[in-house]
Design a protein around this motif. Structure first.
Motif: not given
Length: 271
Positions: A61-90
């Protein structure tokens, strides 16, 4: 129609009505069980996303939280979005099944299909991007090793401290081996290596120690194992969600069908 015939008809009607009601209760029970599993897996996705986004003791997380490439942010927001949708749906599924609301259950099933499609794309993206992220991961570790100990880069100390923790705890040195530290230009002498590459307890960036007293093995094997394990965990959660959703969609359809029968009773025909 005689009184006896009327009683027999009423008995059959009540018996069939009771059977239909029992089916509704059974389908509600099974749906809520699988919906609970679905919710638990969704919360796991949410937790995984929050961990990646906010944990500052995590080298990835620390290595990829800054700089030009931030895959951690993309992956995190994708997981948070999916998890939130699942919680709402449940939550919608629980309310719909308890109150036996056909509109909520139908909407719940539509959301399940939407989440199902999303969950299919996530493992595909992980599989396609895994090698790219792994390459960037190794590249960033090499950059940290090159910058390590540079007094003009004090803001990088968090990365260096985590790298020190990895080297000290895993008893390894460098990404591929101890010779990688020869490329570091921030040492006072060419023979110095990070204190974390030794059994030393000194809280310094570099130490003067004989080469035979350092950890010779690189950390790449441990880091790769950590990376692969987390990818497997994420993939396992997704596969479990997909299997659960197949059951949930089937159970919701059955519950809707039996609720409809129960509501229009006794004008329905025999099953």
């Amino acid at each position: 129609m005689s009184t006896e015939d009327t009683r027999q008809l009423q008995f059959k009607t009540e018996n069939r009505k009771m059977k239909t009601r029992n089916k509704v209760l059974a389908w509600k029970y099974y749906l809520n069980v699988f919906n609970g599993i679905f919710l638990a897996l969704g919360i796991m996705l949410l937790t995984f996303g929050l961990w990646l986004l906010f944990d500052r003791n995590n080298l990835f997380s620390v290595l990829f939280s800054s700089g030009e490439n931030q895959p951690v942010s993309y992956i995190s927001f994708m997981l948070l979005g999916a998890g939130s949708l699942i919680t709402f749906t449940s939550a919608m599924g629980f309310i719909g099944s308890v109150q036996e609301t056909k509109c909520l259950l139908a909407t719940y099933m539509c959301f399940q299909v939407l989440v199902f499609v999303t969950q299919i794309t996530m493992p595909v993206l992980v599989f396609l991007k895994k090698e790219v992220v792994h390459h960037q991961w190794n590249k960033r570790i090499d950059e940290v090793i090159s910058e390590y100990g540079n007094k003009s880069l004090a803001e990088k100390e968090l990365e260096w401290n985590i790298l020190n923790a990895v080297q000290h705890n895993m008893e390894c040195c460098g990404r591929y081996d101890v010779t990688q530290w020869e490329k570091n230009k921030n040492k006072e002498s060419s023979t110095q290596i990070p204190c974390s590459c030794t059994k030393s307890s000194l809280k310094e960036w570099f130490c003067d120690v004989p080469r035979n007293s350092t950890y010779s093995m690189g950390c790449e094997r441990y880091l790769d194992t950590w990376f692969e394990n987390n990818v497997l965990i994420l993939t396992g959660i997704n596969i479990s969600l997909l299997i659960t959703q197949i059951f949930v969609i089937k159970l919701t359809m059955q519950l809707l069908r039996n609720i409809r029968k129960n509501n229009i009773w006794p004008d329905e025909s025999d099953e």
